[in-house]
Design a protein around this motif. Structure first.
Motif, short mmCIF file in Angstrom:
data_model
loop_
_atom_site.label_atom_id
_atom_site.label_comp_id
_atom_site.label_asym_id
_atom_site.label_seq_id
_atom_site.Cartn_x
_atom_site.Cartn_y
_atom_site.Cartn_z
N ASN A 63 0.82 -1.23 0.00
CA ASN A 63 0.00 0.00 0.00
C ASN A 63 0.85 1.27 0.00
N LEU A 64 2.10 1.19 -0.46
CA LEU A 64 2.96 2.39 -0.49
C LEU A 64 2.48 3.36 -1.56
N HIS A 65 2.47 4.64 -1.23
CA HIS A 65 2.21 5.69 -2.23
C HIS A 65 3.59 6.07 -2.77
N ILE A 66 3.93 5.53 -3.95
CA ILE A 66 5.30 5.62 -4.46
C ILE A 66 5.82 7.06 -4.54
N ASP A 67 5.00 7.99 -5.05
CA ASP A 67 5.48 9.37 -5.21
C ASP A 67 5.84 10.02 -3.87
N ILE A 68 5.05 9.74 -2.85
CA ILE A 68 5.30 10.34 -1.53
C ILE A 68 6.54 9.70 -0.89
N VAL A 69 6.56 8.37 -0.90
CA VAL A 69 7.64 7.64 -0.22
C VAL A 69 9.00 7.89 -0.91
N VAL A 88 19.81 6.13 8.54
CA VAL A 88 18.58 6.61 7.87
C VAL A 88 18.06 5.56 6.89
N THR A 89 18.98 4.80 6.27
CA THR A 89 18.54 3.75 5.33
C THR A 89 17.83 2.63 6.08
N ALA A 90 18.39 2.22 7.21
CA ALA A 90 17.75 1.17 8.01
C ALA A 90 16.36 1.63 8.45
N HIS A 91 16.28 2.87 8.93
CA HIS A 91 15.00 3.42 9.38
C HIS A 91 13.99 3.42 8.23
N PHE A 92 14.45 3.87 7.07
CA PHE A 92 13.55 3.97 5.92
C PHE A 92 13.08 2.60 5.46
N VAL A 93 14.02 1.70 5.24
CA VAL A 93 13.67 0.43 4.60
C VAL A 93 12.89 -0.47 5.56
N LEU A 94 13.18 -0.38 6.87
CA LEU A 94 12.38 -1.16 7.83
C LEU A 94 10.94 -0.64 7.88
N GLY A 95 10.79 0.66 7.61
CA GLY A 95 9.45 1.25 7.60
C GLY A 95 8.60 0.82 6.41
N ILE A 96 9.25 0.46 5.30
CA ILE A 96 8.47 0.09 4.10
C ILE A 96 8.45 -1.42 3.85
N ALA A 97 9.29 -2.17 4.60
CA ALA A 97 9.43 -3.60 4.31
C ALA A 97 8.31 -4.43 4.92
N THR A 98 8.04 -5.55 4.27
CA THR A 98 7.12 -6.56 4.82
C THR A 98 7.91 -7.38 5.84
N ILE A 99 7.24 -8.31 6.53
CA ILE A 99 7.93 -9.18 7.49
C ILE A 99 9.07 -9.92 6.78
N ARG A 100 8.80 -10.43 5.57
CA ARG A 100 9.83 -11.14 4.82
C ARG A 100 10.99 -10.19 4.47
N GLY A 101 10.64 -8.97 4.15
CA GLY A 101 11.64 -7.96 3.83
C GLY A 101 12.54 -7.64 5.02
N HIS A 102 11.93 -7.60 6.23
CA HIS A 102 12.69 -7.29 7.44
C HIS A 102 13.87 -8.23 7.63
N LYS A 103 13.65 -9.50 7.38
CA LYS A 103 14.73 -10.49 7.55
C LYS A 103 15.91 -10.15 6.65
N LEU A 104 15.61 -9.76 5.41
CA LEU A 104 16.67 -9.42 4.46
C LEU A 104 17.38 -8.12 4.86
#
Length: 205
Positions: A141-147, A178-194
């Motif tokens: 459900n990410l709004h690509i332009d905003i994110v 800042v990258t960790a903060h950003f990507v953890l905020g947009i990642a799914t549970i599966r994404g978090h592991k990566l």
């Protein structure tokens, strides 16, 4: 003939990145190259031409790296982490004075840097977001332009000496945080592991 031209450009770019553009003269570049100033002028009309071409080369290197990174990474998270490391390494060899002087004294060159940020950088972030969503690693459900703009602002802030003064902050730490903060905020549970794996974040027990 081309070899001399490339050497002049490479030397100029290295000097600009180290000392800024204002203090470097055509004579300095010629001396560093071990050639005469006349030879420099045979290849480049003036310093402005050198600055323009040097910056264009820097931006092209970025684009080439981003493209290659998209093609050679296993997933969107690896791509984002590799891009972050590239940008951080590049920043280490770049005197911020250079960008400040280009903005102040060379508005045309600065415009090409600005358009790279709005097209190249932003476009790259959007493509990464789409890729991560397609791979099920980023939330649907990410709004690509905003994110994407939020990520771009984070990157710009990391480069801003007012936000993160160099005597208090290490650039690579700022970028990783800042990258960790950003990507953890947009990642799914599966994404978090990566994310934890690529950024070597210890999982909380």
């Amino acid at each position: 003939m081309m070899v001399v031209r490339e050497r002049i450009l490479e030397t100029a770019l290295k000097m600009f990145r180290t000392y800024g553009v204002k203090g470097v003269t055509m004579f300095d570049i010629a001396r560093d190259c071990g050639i005469s100033k006349k030879t420099v002028y045979e290849h480049f009309e003036d310093k402005q031409a050198l600055i323009d071409e040097g910056m264009q080369q820097l931006l092209n290197n970025h684009i080439n790296y981003f493209t290659q990174c998209l093609q050679t990474t296993d997933n969107a998270i690896e791509e984002m982490v590799r891009n972050m490391k590239y940008v951080t390494n590049m920043a280490k060899t770049l005197n911020p004075v250079m960008l400040h002087e280009i903005q102040k004294y060379h508005p045309d060159t600065w415009r090409s840097i600005e358009s790279f940020k709005s097209d190249g950088m932003l476009g790259n972030i959007k493509e990464n977001l789409k890729r991560g969503m397609a791979e099920g690693l980023y939330r649907q459900n990410l709004h690509i332009d905003i994110v994407a703009r939020m990520r771009q602002l984070q990157l710009e802030a990391a480069f801003d000496p007012i936000q993160y003064p160099a005597d208090q902050f290490e650039m690579h730490e700022v970028m990783e945080q800042v990258t960790a903060h950003f990507v953890l905020g947009i990642a799914t549970i599966r994404g978090h592991k990566l994310v934890n794996q690529y950024l070597q974040i210890k999982e909380e027990e």
